[in-house]
Scaffold this motif. Structure first.
Motif, mmCIF file in Angstrom:
data_model
loop_
_atom_site.group_PDB
_atom_site.id
_atom_site.type_symbol
_atom_site.label_atom_id
_atom_site.label_comp_id
_atom_site.label_asym_id
_atom_site.label_seq_id
_atom_site.Cartn_x
_atom_site.Cartn_y
_atom_site.Cartn_z
ATOM 1 N N GLN A 108 0.843 -1.202 0.000
ATOM 2 C CA GLN A 108 0.000 0.000 0.000
ATOM 3 C C GLN A 108 0.874 1.247 0.000
ATOM 4 O OE1 GLN A 108 -2.388 -0.732 3.487
ATOM 5 N NE2 GLN A 108 -3.263 -2.612 2.592
ATOM 6 N N ALA A 109 1.988 1.195 0.743
ATOM 7 C CA ALA A 109 2.930 2.318 0.731
ATOM 8 C C ALA A 109 3.553 2.480 -0.644
ATOM 9 C CB ALA A 109 4.017 2.093 1.784
ATOM 10 N N HIS A 110 3.884 1.372 -1.301
ATOM 11 C CA HIS A 110 4.422 1.454 -2.663
ATOM 12 C C HIS A 110 3.399 2.049 -3.618
ATOM 13 C CE1 HIS A 110 7.878 -0.986 -1.423
ATOM 14 N NE2 HIS A 110 8.399 -0.773 -2.616
ATOM 15 N N HIS A 123 3.444 5.665 -3.209
ATOM 16 C CA HIS A 123 4.680 6.206 -3.772
ATOM 17 C C HIS A 123 4.573 6.322 -5.291
ATOM 18 C CE1 HIS A 123 9.357 6.238 -3.274
ATOM 19 N NE2 HIS A 123 8.916 7.258 -3.985
ATOM 20 N N VAL A 175 2.954 9.536 1.673
ATOM 21 C CA VAL A 175 3.925 8.475 1.379
ATOM 22 C C VAL A 175 4.887 8.300 2.549
ATOM 23 C CG1 VAL A 175 5.786 7.737 -0.162
ATOM 24 C CG2 VAL A 175 3.768 8.878 -1.108
ATOM 25 N N ALA A 203 3.261 6.560 5.447
ATOM 26 C CA ALA A 203 3.075 5.120 5.206
ATOM 27 C C ALA A 203 4.375 4.346 5.440
ATOM 28 C CB ALA A 203 2.570 4.896 3.779
ATOM 29 N N PHE A 204 5.506 4.890 4.961
ATOM 30 C CA PHE A 204 6.776 4.170 5.098
ATOM 31 C C PHE A 204 7.352 4.273 6.503
ATOM 32 C CE2 PHE A 204 7.108 4.153 0.370
ATOM 33 C CZ PHE A 204 7.351 2.788 0.217
#
Length: 1011
Positions: free
Chosen positions: A834-836, A839, A859, A862-863
């Motif tokens: 989901q983070a990717h 991004h 982003v 998330a990371f």
């Protein structure tokens, strides 16, 4: 038994070889210091290899080393599996029983395959493809432990007779022996190594190892022959005799001795035989008749013949036999075996000459006598040699009815020892004998006694006779397991042709052979094997549940798990489990359950899938099915990494490697190590990940896919650290290992990811687009999101970095549309993906000029919740860039850049570090680290790369795609001056070409006004 027997003709002085002996003693010194040594001693027959080794071992013993000698044996035309290693280990067992037992502690069952003194052989798992590798690894570890606190000299003689298993074990030993005070010396006849000799490839392979030294013995000079003759005669030789002997022997030490002996037997020098064979037989023919008879008998009995066995075959009274042996030993034709239990020829050349001189009927009669004696009294030979020698004796007796059962029993024994090459040779003999054997003999043979290559096909193995197809199945598996895949393919073709006939029609057997063919097609890079699997599925469709049916379904599910784990794969795996349970084939059931767990995770049923994998791991470990347990560690660690649970993956992989190595599962350990390296890199432990990948590359078998994964991961690290050229080289090597016939997504998509990063780093945007299009042409099968997201992210980042480049405009809409389609087709079942996804969306916005701080904040957030330091640092850099572009939030941007900089420095991520430092310099922010001075404000006439105003003007035109002549016309300068400016710009930017310079300028916003 014979007491002191006077012998003659052997040189009592050691002649020449000072240099060669010096090399060996130097190796002994280095080995004693803890640096393992490996040496090959080659030379023609009779040149003095054994004498040199004897002199060396005498010196080694005098210095306190433990010496173990083992020789490759020739029983008829066949070598016994692992014979030199078994003999050497037996010598160590006699010399160091307690120490050897301690070194083998916990692995006696496996090592008993080499040395029966360790006890009963452990259970044999026909599905354990790396059983041989496990035995090899345990043998090396045994030697390393034994040589930890003492110097061990291991001598392996006569490699020209070595069986395939011995050759493979020796190669493994030379490649992997890195610890211990050990010296390994192996000898071979160089004149026997013709172009097709099986030892020749091994010698070529060992020549490439820096750790292996070769010693080639040349013939004696005239002066050395003179010294040898003086020693033999205990007097100065007559000039005529010296000239005659040197001319006829041509400096061969053994021939010198034979010529002197024949002269002593009364033959005048001028009447010496012109034939080498006749020369070697001169002394034999001078023996008494009984002694000649015994010598002929020993020649056909093998390399060494036990006294009691010889007595049973020679059929002489004990007194007559001893007198005959006394004469043969006194003539220096026979010698006592090292263990004192039998006799052998002093030199194999004499044995070969005597054997060749036997009449055909005489040879078969002697072999029959040996076989009958051994059947009547099996204890005449060691238990580990009995089956093989009996099979050889009956085979050479030309009695097919007695030979076939003996050969089959020997094949079973070699299979238990993982000597698959020798098993194949024996099975091929059985196939050769099959039609010569009466029906009643064949009818008494049962599959349960001789065949285990595939599960029972609905027949009673206790009452159903063994069939030709059973032997073909055994031979096909043996050929595959010993690396003879082409031979296995041919055997399978023969079987399938037979099964096509009405007489042999058997769909279950045919299905089994088609699944074997599928495996071979994949191994030989001839295809992905699906057509063969589909054929097997057709054959079992509609049949009652059976082990073969379950196996076919399990193989089909396993194929799909790696290529397309969709609903059909799930159904196949579930049915494989069901059928295996119905027929109580637990081994197949556990394999299918492991596959089912992986497919469930890929389909989104995460927790149930992981629970299934954990259960399979526990059950296979409890049952001692360590091969399948290791496979489960491979799959479990991979699934956890696919879910972004990298730390758990590392823990599972570490446990799996320990388990695999403790049981000698070298290949399985390689697959697990590949997953470990991948997870470590994801967690930001780049240095350790690189160490694991390099270790994997060193230990993986040549041409295998784990080695390809190691190369791919090393390429990934190289490009992330700013080294695109080495990364491209690694990538090319990896592609060669993976091959092109079976492009599995788990290999093709990560390869495309690294290739995209390399092309982006070199400013080749067109190649970035081409790679993405090719890699995603068939979409993203379930479970491949873990590979798809990094690939798409790399491609969209390259598009965003190239925004504004005229050369990038052509084709940009289509490229961005492809990226959007990829995003729609990619699942994001875990927080890391989901983070990717966030991004990728932010980079898409940046590529279209609509990036916002809100997107990049999302982003970063998330990371921050994940263990992905490199991705987090990249996101922080982008957020800082967006904050500075909007203005007014400089302190927040500076904090983000400092955090990103710390990560980039720790990882060695030079491109990211450079981006962060240049952005900080352009924005004239505070120092990124305490030990770096604050960036000075940029003067109007200069920038962060030291470009002059004129060079900045030239760079703008380069970014627009202008040629040198067009730049010259625009700026009113000469083309030569424009060329000089371009060269200076490339040097200052540290790039290789104009496209890369333009991409870097836009990515770093060098052409914008200072922030």
């Amino acid at each position: 038994m014979l007491g002191a027997v006077e012998t003659r003709s052997v040189s009592p002085v050691f002649v020449g070889r000072a240099g060669e002996l010096g090399t060996l003693t130097e190796a002994l010194s280095r080995g004693g210091a803890g640096e393992p040594q490996a040496l090959l001693v080659g030379g023609e027959a009779g040149v003095g290899k054994t004498r040199l080794v004897e002199e060396f071992t005498h010196l080694a013993r005098a210095q306190g080393a433990v010496v173990a000698v083992g020789g490759c044996v020739e029983v008829g035309a066949d070598g016994l599996p692992f014979a030199p290693f078994s003999t050497a280990l037996r010598a160590l067992h006699r010399r160091l029983p307690a120490e050897l037992a301690a070194a083998a502690d916990g692995q006696e069952g496996e090592l008993a395959r080499l040395l029966p003194e360790f006890g009963d052989v452990g259970s044999h798992d026909p599905a354990a493809e790396d059983g041989t590798a496990r035995l090899f690894e345990l043998t090396v570890r045994l030697l390393e432990r034994l040589a930890a606190d003492r110097t061990v000299v291991l001598v392996l003689e006569d490699l020209h007779w070595a069986d395939a298993s011995t050759r493979h074990l020796l190669a493994y030993l030379f490649r992997t022996l890195h610890r211990g005070r050990i010296v390994v010396v192996a000898t071979y006849r160089s004149d026997d190594i013709h172009r097709r000799h099986p030892l020749r490839p091994l010698l070529a392979e060992l020549d490439r190892l820096r750790s292996v030294r070769r010693i080639e013995l040349s013939r004696f000079t005239r002066a050395e022959v003179h010294r040898q003759l003086t020693g033999i005669l205990a007097a100065e030789p007559a000039p005529a005799l010296l000239a005659e002997v040197f001319e006829r022997s041509d400096g061969n030490a053994f021939f010198v001795e034979e010529l002197v002996a024949s002269h002593a037997c009364g033959a005048a020098a001028g009447s010496l035989s012109e034939s080498l064979r006749d020369l070697l037989l001169v002394r034999v023919e001078a023996l008494p008749e009984d002694a000649q008879r015994v010598v002929r008998t020993v020649a056909e009995g093998g390399s060494t013949v036990e006294f009691d066995l010889l007595a049973a075959v020679a059929r002489l009274s004990e007194d007559d036999l001893i007198e005959a042996l006394r004469a043969a030993v006194g003539a220096n034709i026979l010698i006592a075996a090292p263990d004192g239990d039998g006799y052998r020829f002093r030199h194999s050349l004499v044995r070969e000459a005597v054997s060749d001189d036997l009449l055909p009927g005489e040879r078969s009669r002697l072999n029959r006598r040996y076989a009958e004696a051994l059947e009547q009294a099996p204890g005449l030979v060691r238990a580990d040699e009995r089956a093989n020698r009996l099979a050889t004796y009956w085979y050479h007796s030309r009695d097919a009815a007695r030979a076939l059962p003996a050969v089959l029993r020997a094949s079973v024994e070699t299979r238990k020892r993982y000597a698959y090459a020798e098993q194949l040779r024996l099975l091929e003999r059985a196939l050769e004998l099959w039609d010569e054997v009466p029906d009643e003999v064949r009818g008494a043979l049962r599959p349960m006694d001789y065949a285990e290559a595939y599960p029972p096909c609905g027949c009673d193995r206790e009452t159903t006779p063994l069939r030709y197809l059973d032997l073909l199945a055994e031979a096909a598996v043996a050929a595959r397991l010993c690396g003879e895949r082409e031979r296995a393919l041919k055997i399978g073709k023969t079987a399938l042709r037979l099964l096509d006939t009405d007489e042999e029609h058997d769909p279950l057997r045919a299905a089994w052979f088609w699944t074997e063919r599928a495996r071979l097609q994949s191994n030989l890079a001839r295809g992905d094997g699906w057509a063969e699997i589909a054929r097997a599925q057709e054959l079992v469709r509609g049949l009652p549940p059976s082990a073969v049916h379950a196996l076919v379904l399990a193989v089909a599910a396993g194929w799909a798990m790696l290529r397309n784990p969709g609903p059909d794969a799930l159904a196949d795996a579930e049915r494989a489990v069901e059928y295996a349970r119905l027929v109580k084939a637990e081994a197949i059931e556990l394999t299918a359950r492991g596959t089912l767990g992986c497919i469930m995770v890929a389909a989104g049923d995460t927790e149930r899938g992981l629970a299934e994998l954990h259960a399979v791991r526990e059950r296979t470990t409890a049952l001692g099915q360590f091969h399948e347990a290791a496979r489960t560690h491979v799959n479990l660690s991979s699934c956890l990494e696919g879910l972004g649970r990298s730390q758990e993956s590392v823990e599972v992989a570490t446990t799996g490697i320990d388990m695999a190595r403790s049981h000698g599962l070298v290949d399985s350990a390689g697959w697990i190590r590949a997953n470990l390296a991948e997870s470590l890199i994801a967690l930001g432990a780049w240095d350790r990940g690189q160490e694991e990948a390099e270790l994997l590359l060193r230990t993986a078998a040549a041409g295998t896919k784990p080695g390809g994964t190691a190369l791919m991961l090393l390429g990934l690290l190289a490009v992330l650290r700013g080294e695109p050229a080495p990364a491209a080289a690694r990538l090319a090597e990896a592609a060669a290992r993976y091959g092109t016939r079976d492009p599995m997504p788990q290999y093709s998509l990560p390869m495309a990811h690294v290739e995209t990063l390399v092309a982006s780093a070199e400013g080749r945007l067109a190649d970035v687009r081409a790679v993405l299009a090719a890699a995603t042409a068939t979409g993203f099968p379930p479970g491949t999101h873990r590979y798809g997201w990094p690939l798409v992210l790399a491609a969209v980042t390259a598009e965003a970095d190239a925004r504004g480049l005229p050369a990038a405009a052509d084709g940009r809409p289509a490229a961005l549309d492809l990226i959007r389609r990829c995003v729609r087709n990619l699942a994001a079942p875990a927080p890391v993906w989901q983070a990717h996804s966030l991004h990728v969306s932010a980079e898409l916005a940046r590529a279209e000029g609509r990036a916002t701080t809100e997107r990049w904040t999302e982003v970063v957030t998330a990371f921050e919740a994940l263990d992905r330091p490199h991705e987090l640092a990249r996101a922080r850099h982008r957020l800082a860039d967006a904050l500075l572009a909007e203005g007014g939030r400089r302190e927040e941007a500076a904090a983000l850049l400092r955090e990103a900089h710390v990560t980039a420095v720790r990882l060695g991520a030079h491109p990211l570090r450079e981006d962060v430092e240049l952005l900080a310099a352009r924005a004239r922010l505070t120092p990124l680290t305490a030990d770096r001075p604050a960036p000075q404000p940029l003067e109007a006439e200069d920038d962060a790369f030291g470009l002059t105003p004129r060079e900045q003007d030239v760079l703008r035109l380069v970014a627009e795609g202008r040629t040198n002549r067009q730049i010259a016309e625009e700026l009113f300068i000469s083309p030569k001056t424009a060329s000089v400016h371009v060269s200076n710009i490339l040097a200052k930017l540290g790039v290789a070409g104009r496209g890369e310079a333009a991409a870097l300028a836009h990515r770093l916003r060098l052409l914008d006004a200072p922030v």
